[in-house]
Scaffold this motif. Structure first.
Motif, short mmCIF file in Angstrom:
data_model
loop_
_atom_site.label_atom_id
_atom_site.label_comp_id
_atom_site.label_asym_id
_atom_site.label_seq_id
_atom_site.Cartn_x
_atom_site.Cartn_y
_atom_site.Cartn_z
N MET A 123 0.83 -1.20 0.00
CA MET A 123 0.00 0.00 0.00
C MET A 123 0.87 1.26 0.00
SD MET A 123 -2.65 1.00 3.04
CE MET A 123 -4.09 2.03 2.83
N VAL A 124 1.87 1.26 0.83
CA VAL A 124 2.77 2.42 0.92
C VAL A 124 3.60 2.56 -0.36
CG1 VAL A 124 4.73 3.40 2.19
CG2 VAL A 124 2.84 2.33 3.44
N SER A 125 4.11 1.45 -0.86
CA SER A 125 4.91 1.50 -2.09
C SER A 125 4.09 1.99 -3.28
CB SER A 125 5.48 0.11 -2.40
OG SER A 125 6.35 -0.32 -1.38
N MET A 126 2.86 1.48 -3.40
CA MET A 126 1.99 1.91 -4.50
C MET A 126 1.71 3.40 -4.41
SD MET A 126 -1.87 0.61 -5.46
CE MET A 126 -1.36 -1.03 -6.01
N THR A 127 1.42 3.86 -3.21
CA THR A 127 1.12 5.28 -3.01
C THR A 127 2.32 6.14 -3.38
OG1 THR A 127 -0.38 4.66 -1.21
CG2 THR A 127 0.29 6.97 -1.35
N ALA A 128 3.49 5.72 -2.97
CA ALA A 128 4.70 6.48 -3.27
C ALA A 128 4.91 6.61 -4.77
CB ALA A 128 5.91 5.81 -2.62
N GLU A 129 4.67 5.54 -5.50
CA GLU A 129 4.85 5.57 -6.96
C GLU A 129 3.83 6.49 -7.63
OE1 GLU A 129 7.30 4.25 -8.82
OE2 GLU A 129 8.19 3.86 -6.85
N ILE A 130 2.61 6.48 -7.14
CA ILE A 130 1.57 7.35 -7.71
C ILE A 130 1.89 8.81 -7.43
CG2 ILE A 130 -0.87 7.99 -7.52
CD1 ILE A 130 -1.42 4.97 -7.03
N VAL A 131 2.31 9.11 -6.22
CA VAL A 131 2.67 10.49 -5.87
C VAL A 131 3.78 11.00 -6.79
CG1 VAL A 131 3.72 11.95 -4.10
CG2 VAL A 131 1.91 10.34 -3.47
N THR A 150 -6.59 -6.42 12.83
CA THR A 150 -5.49 -5.95 11.98
C THR A 150 -5.50 -4.43 11.81
OG1 THR A 150 -6.80 -6.25 9.95
CG2 THR A 150 -5.46 -8.13 10.70
N ILE A 151 -6.18 -3.72 12.70
CA ILE A 151 -6.25 -2.26 12.58
C ILE A 151 -4.88 -1.64 12.89
CG2 ILE A 151 -7.24 -0.14 13.54
CD1 ILE A 151 -9.84 -1.68 13.98
N ARG A 152 -4.35 -0.92 11.89
CA ARG A 152 -3.06 -0.21 12.04
C ARG A 152 -3.18 1.19 11.46
NH1 ARG A 152 0.84 -4.34 9.03
NH2 ARG A 152 2.35 -2.65 9.30
N ILE A 153 -4.34 1.81 11.62
CA ILE A 153 -4.64 3.03 10.89
C ILE A 153 -3.75 4.20 11.29
CG2 ILE A 153 -6.50 3.74 12.47
CD1 ILE A 153 -6.33 4.19 8.61
N VAL A 154 -3.30 4.26 12.53
CA VAL A 154 -2.39 5.35 12.93
C VAL A 154 -1.08 5.23 12.16
CG1 VAL A 154 -1.11 6.39 14.84
CG2 VAL A 154 -3.44 5.53 15.22
N GLU A 155 -0.54 4.03 12.12
CA GLU A 155 0.69 3.79 11.36
C GLU A 155 0.47 4.03 9.87
OE1 GLU A 155 3.18 -0.06 9.72
OE2 GLU A 155 1.89 -0.31 11.48
N VAL A 156 -0.65 3.55 9.35
CA VAL A 156 -0.93 3.69 7.92
C VAL A 156 -1.00 5.15 7.52
CG1 VAL A 156 -2.75 3.38 6.19
CG2 VAL A 156 -2.05 1.45 7.61
N ALA A 157 -1.73 5.95 8.28
CA ALA A 157 -1.87 7.37 7.95
C ALA A 157 -0.52 8.07 7.95
CB ALA A 157 -2.81 8.04 8.94
N GLU A 158 0.31 7.75 8.94
CA GLU A 158 1.63 8.39 9.02
C GLU A 158 2.52 7.97 7.86
OE1 GLU A 158 5.52 8.20 11.92
OE2 GLU A 158 3.55 8.40 12.90
N ARG A 159 2.52 6.69 7.55
CA ARG A 159 3.39 6.22 6.46
C ARG A 159 2.94 6.75 5.10
NH1 ARG A 159 4.43 -0.14 6.93
NH2 ARG A 159 5.82 0.37 5.18
N LEU A 160 1.64 6.86 4.91
CA LEU A 160 1.15 7.41 3.64
C LEU A 160 1.48 8.90 3.55
CD1 LEU A 160 -2.32 5.66 3.31
CD2 LEU A 160 -0.19 5.07 2.14
N GLN A 161 1.37 9.60 4.66
CA GLN A 161 1.79 10.99 4.68
C GLN A 161 3.26 11.13 4.32
OE1 GLN A 161 1.29 14.14 8.11
NE2 GLN A 161 3.18 13.00 8.48
N ASP A 162 4.07 10.23 4.85
CA ASP A 162 5.51 10.33 4.65
C ASP A 162 5.93 10.06 3.22
OD1 ASP A 162 5.71 11.00 7.29
OD2 ASP A 162 6.53 9.09 7.97
N VAL A 163 5.07 9.39 2.43
CA VAL A 163 5.41 9.19 1.02
C VAL A 163 4.68 10.20 0.13
CG1 VAL A 163 6.03 6.77 1.29
CG2 VAL A 163 3.67 7.37 0.66
N GLY A 164 3.96 11.14 0.76
CA GLY A 164 3.51 12.28 -0.03
C GLY A 164 2.03 12.56 -0.17
N ILE A 165 1.14 11.75 0.43
CA ILE A 165 -0.28 12.11 0.28
C ILE A 165 -0.55 13.40 1.06
CG2 ILE A 165 -0.95 9.70 0.02
CD1 ILE A 165 -2.47 10.03 2.75
N GLN A 166 -1.58 14.12 0.64
CA GLN A 166 -1.83 15.43 1.24
C GLN A 166 -3.14 15.51 2.01
OE1 GLN A 166 -0.48 18.83 -0.99
NE2 GLN A 166 0.62 17.52 -2.41
N ALA A 167 -3.86 14.40 2.12
CA ALA A 167 -5.05 14.28 2.98
C ALA A 167 -5.46 12.82 3.00
CB ALA A 167 -6.20 15.16 2.50
#
Length: 331
Positions: A123-131, A150-167
């Motif tokens: 998920m993080v890798s895909m997002t980084a490539e799209i950004v 399997t809830i890891r939403i705090v980690e997921v939000a932070e990692r997605l932010q770190d690869v460039g999503i803006q919301a």
């Protein structure tokens, strides 16, 4: 002021959720006119875009009257998503959104939509490539996790932010819940409490009244809300929430004449977008929702979903106005 990139959305924006077979340009138009601050298209398959499938390509249609607007894509293959992102950007949206939340079997069980929540690294890798592939802001819509365990939403939000999503927009259910049970917004508090997170967080799930919107705004500290099912047949909900948040008072509910006027406006947009024949077919899933709850409406509903011309639909709406002239909707 809430911003996505340089896009200013106001102090507490209300977003129209991307809904398959619902969030088309005509529906987005009436929601925009009734207070929605940001709209997303129906989700679009990356594989279909790459194949140039006509139905998916048509979902790329965005119009100046609905801006700001985002195009949402989904898929399981990183390279296909990169290509689809470029195609979507060329259509001229203000935002590109990635769907990591769709729970339906045919999507999630192929590793797309909420299915990717079983592989956060991908998920993080895909997002980084799209950004990296596009020059417009990238946002994500997702769920809390695949299942409660399997809830890891705090980690997921932070990692997605770190690869460039803006919301990020978070539907406060797991994939396992589908649309059942109550959405658990307490996890959104945890996301917002993360001191490393600085992107806007929009809450989604169960917002169906101005009172609930005010309660959840105060309780969960989100930057805005995304509204989906509650807007179907009731686009007024956006302005109703805004008014209640500003004044603490409820707007009068729309009467029959207002409902008929907006249903007709919706129909006009649909015919303008796809032509009379297809526009009327597309509207069959929409316009009876405007009259939900009215007694003894089955005959009119049947006529609406079988009418084949604009004139026929207009005549039926006139008959509804006459038959229910004294009817009062209850809040």
């Amino acid at each position: 002021m809430v911003k996505i990139g340089k896009l200013e959305l106001g102090e507490f924006p209300l977003l129209l959720a991307p809904m398959e077979d619902v969030s088309d340009p005509p529906f987005r138009a009436v929601c925009k006119q009734n207070g929605a601050d940001l709209m997303y298209t129906e989700f679009i398959s990356s594989e279909a875009l790459i194949r140039d499938a006509a139905k998916s390509v048509q979902k790329l249609d965005v119009y100046d009257y609905e801006r700001p607007v985002g195009i949402q894509i989904f898929g399981a293959e990183i390279e296909s998503m990169r290509e689809a992102a470029a195609i979507a950007e060329a259509a001229g949206p203000d935002i590109l959104d990635i769907n990591y939340g769709c729970p339906v079997h045919k999507v999630a069980c192929k590793g797309a939509g909420a299915g990717i929540l079983l592989d956060i690294d991908k998920m993080v890798s895909m997002t980084a490539e799209i950004v990296k592939r596009v020059n417009i802001p990238v946002t994500v819509k997702t769920r809390l996790g695949w299942s409660h365990d399997t809830i890891r939403i705090v980690e997921v939000a932070e990692r997605l932010q770190d690869v460039g999503i803006q919301a990020i927009s978070i539907h406060a259910r797991t994939r396992q819940q589908m649309y059942k049970g109550e959405a658990d917004w307490s996890y959104l508090n945890l996301v917002k409490d993360n001191p490393r997170l600085h992107i806007p967080v929009f809450g989604n799930g169960d917002i169906d009244s101005p009172e609930k919107a005010a309660e959840y705004k105060a309780k969960y500290n989100v930057d805005g809300m995304m509204i989906g099912r509650a807007s179907i047949g009731y686009p007024w909900i956006f302005n109703e929430i805004k008014h209640f948040l500003a004044t603490g008072e409820k707007l009068p509910i729309p009467d029959l004449n207002e409902r008929i006027a907006v249903a007709k406006k919706h129909l006009d947009f649909s015919v303008e977008w796809k032509g009379e024949k297809q526009g009327i077919l597309e509207m069959r899933r929409h316009y009876t929702n405007y009259f939900r709850g009215m007694p003894n409406f089955k005959t009119f509903r049947t006529e609406m979903v079988t009418a084949e011309t604009y004139a026929q639909v207009a005549e039926i709406l006139e008959q509804v106005a006459e038959a229910y002239a004294d009817y009062e909707f209850q809040s």
